[in-house]
Scaffold this active site. Structure first.
Site, PDB file in Angstrom:
ATOM      1  N   GLY A   9      26.897  20.584   4.010  1.00 46.45           N
ATOM      2  CA  GLY A   9      26.928  19.138   4.181  1.00 46.45           C
ATOM      3  C   GLY A   9      26.312  18.727   5.491  1.00 46.45           C
ATOM      4  O   GLY A   9      25.626  19.519   6.152  1.00 46.45           O
ATOM      5  N   GLY A  10      26.557  17.478   5.868  1.00 50.24           N
ATOM      6  CA  GLY A  10      25.938  16.955   7.066  1.00 50.24           C
ATOM      7  C   GLY A  10      26.404  17.627   8.334  1.00 50.24           C
ATOM      8  O   GLY A  10      25.647  17.750   9.298  1.00 50.24           O
ATOM      9  N   MET A  11      27.658  18.075   8.370  1.00 44.66           N
ATOM     10  CA  MET A  11      28.197  18.656   9.591  1.00 44.66           C
ATOM     11  C   MET A  11      28.133  20.174   9.613  1.00 44.66           C
ATOM     12  O   MET A  11      27.978  20.772  10.677  1.00 44.66           O
ATOM     13  CB  MET A  11      29.641  18.203   9.799  1.00 44.66           C
ATOM     14  CG  MET A  11      30.267  18.736  11.073  1.00 44.66           C
ATOM     15  SD  MET A  11      31.961  18.162  11.368  1.00 44.66           S
ATOM     16  CE  MET A  11      31.632  16.482  11.905  1.00 44.66           C
ATOM     17  N   THR A  13      28.255  24.205   7.076  1.00 48.91           N
ATOM     18  CA  THR A  13      28.152  24.984   5.849  1.00 48.91           C
ATOM     19  C   THR A  13      29.498  25.649   5.584  1.00 48.91           C
ATOM     20  O   THR A  13      30.156  26.116   6.518  1.00 48.91           O
ATOM     21  CB  THR A  13      27.053  26.058   5.964  1.00 48.91           C
ATOM     22  OG1 THR A  13      25.802  25.415   6.242  1.00 48.91           O
ATOM     23  CG2 THR A  13      26.914  26.849   4.669  1.00 48.91           C
ATOM     24  N   VAL A  14      29.896  25.671   4.310  1.00 47.29           N
ATOM     25  CA  VAL A  14      31.173  26.273   3.930  1.00 47.29           C
ATOM     26  C   VAL A  14      30.896  27.558   3.158  1.00 47.29           C
ATOM     27  O   VAL A  14      30.066  27.583   2.236  1.00 47.29           O
ATOM     28  CB  VAL A  14      32.016  25.303   3.076  1.00 47.29           C
ATOM     29  CG1 VAL A  14      33.348  25.950   2.711  1.00 47.29           C
ATOM     30  CG2 VAL A  14      32.261  24.000   3.833  1.00 47.29           C
ATOM     31  N   LYS A  27      34.391  27.078   7.248  1.00 44.38           N
ATOM     32  CA  LYS A  27      33.481  25.967   7.533  1.00 44.38           C
ATOM     33  C   LYS A  27      32.877  26.180   8.916  1.00 44.38           C
ATOM     34  O   LYS A  27      33.585  26.233   9.920  1.00 44.38           O
ATOM     35  CB  LYS A  27      34.224  24.633   7.478  1.00 44.38           C
ATOM     36  CG  LYS A  27      33.333  23.415   7.678  1.00 44.38           C
ATOM     37  CD  LYS A  27      34.129  22.129   7.477  1.00 44.38           C
ATOM     38  CE  LYS A  27      33.262  20.896   7.615  1.00 44.38           C
ATOM     39  NZ  LYS A  27      34.046  19.647   7.372  1.00 44.38           N
ATOM     40  N   ASP A 125      37.979   8.620   4.749  1.00 44.65           N
ATOM     41  CA  ASP A 125      36.782   9.011   3.996  1.00 44.65           C
ATOM     42  C   ASP A 125      37.153   9.530   2.609  1.00 44.65           C
ATOM     43  O   ASP A 125      36.584  10.499   2.120  1.00 44.65           O
ATOM     44  CB  ASP A 125      35.987  10.070   4.755  1.00 44.65           C
ATOM     45  CG  ASP A 125      34.545  10.198   4.250  1.00 44.65           C
ATOM     46  OD1 ASP A 125      34.032   9.219   3.666  1.00 44.65           O
ATOM     47  OD2 ASP A 125      33.943  11.267   4.436  1.00 44.65           O
TER      48      ASP A 125
END
Length: 337
Positions: A9-11, A13-14, A27, A125
């Protein structure tokens, strides 16, 4: 030990990994983002807030740590690994979700939100991507990346950047007001409305249009868009979507109780007129022109309904039965063991 990548995602990687807790989700913050002001603080805050919450409907956070790898700092979070799929995936598979399942979702998401709010936290969110349905058909809320303690919960950073998701954020978040627990209930309402009708009523072509829609646009009743939805549940959604926080339910617990108020247990389960609706592990039974029932199975295979099992070797059914009184009664039972 990292086994595979689960998503990015934007922040960060998982990854799926193994550790002392068994199989976990790892994460990792994108290293190139660490130079961005506030990113590391947000990540550490997410981990600390997550560690404070222990509830069956919230994904657990076990630990936060960092290592140096190839000369770079890698900050990571160890979380509970959950097998399942997001409500976004469910929406793509089904188009719209039957009211019986919506009520179950409302109860479990509300329970998770109540646990988050009890710790003095606002999620900020909530959206279909951040809610998982597990393989044993329970709901888990995840991603506290933009969550805040209630006394500090505003939606704009000092640089004027919006925090949250435009299509699901409460009106007060756009006004830079303090967002309390009822802001999460508004987001729950948007999410449920989308699952009910197949569309997000506030989606627009540009951020400015979306902002104005969230502030001023009142969507039509869900029952007008989907005639299979009861007037009662449509009213529940309308209360969740109230523009003013004080006009919504006062708590997640109240929204849960209200959504299930007219639910009734019916022991008889209809066994005929099966219709497959997807390969996703969901089946539908239609008994006549009005009544419908959704079947949860472990896997949607070509073998049909009897191929699926859920805890104890049973296939569980949930459905809606309208007996003509204008109220949709929730139905649940076991088809086969």
């Amino acid at each position: 030990v990292i086994q595979s990548e689960l998503g990015s995602g934007g922040m960060g990687t998982v990854y799926r990994a193994t550790g002392p807790e068994g199989t976990v989700a790892l994460k990792v913050v994108h290293p190139h983002l660490l130079a961005t002001p506030g990113i590391l603080e947000r990540f550490l805050q997410e981990g600390e807030l997550g560690k404070s919450i222990r509830h069956a409907n919230v994904v657990r956070t076990f630990d936060l740590d960092s290592i140096v790898h190839e000369g770079r700092d890698l900050h990571y979070m160890v979380m509970e690994f959950v097998e399942g799929r997001s409500l976004r995936q469910l929406l793509r598979d089904l188009g719209t979700v039957p009211e019986a399942l919506l009520r179950e979702l409302t109860v479990e998401v509300s329970a998770g939100l109540a646990a988050i709010h009890a710790e003095g936290i606002v999620h900020r969110d909530l959206k279909p991507e951040n809610v998982l349905i597990t393989d044993d058909q329970h709901v888990r809320i995840m991603d506290l990346g933009v969550a805040k303690l209630q006394e500090a919960s505003v939606a704009l950073t000092s640089a004027g950047q919006f925090i949250g998701s435009l299509h699901y954020a409460a009106p007060e978040q756009f006004r830079s007001e303090t967002a309390g627990p009822t802001a999460d209930l508004y987001s729950l309402g948007v999410m449920l409305y989308e699952l009910t009708t197949g569309e997000n009523p506030f989606r627009r072509d540009d951020p400015a249009g979306c902002t104005q829609a969230q502030l001023r646009f009142v969507p039509r009743a869900a029952a007008d868009s989907n005639p299979e939805v009861s007037a009662f549940f449509s009213e529940v959604l309308g209360t969740l979507l109230a523009k003013r926080p004080e006009e919504r339910f006062v708590s997640a617990a109240q929204s849960s109780r209200r959504s299930m108020q007219v639910a009734s247990a019916i022991t008889r389960v209809i066994r005929r007129d099966f219709r497959r609706v997807s390969q996703s592990g969901f089946m539908a039974i239609r008994s006549d022109g009005r009544n419908s029932m959704l079947i949860f199975t472990a896997a949607g295979t070509s073998e049909g309904l009897k191929s699926g099992t859920i805890g104890g070797g049973a296939i569980i059914a949930y459905g809606i039965a309208n007996d003509g009184d204008g109220i949709d009664d929730t139905d649940g039972g076991v088809l086969w063991r």
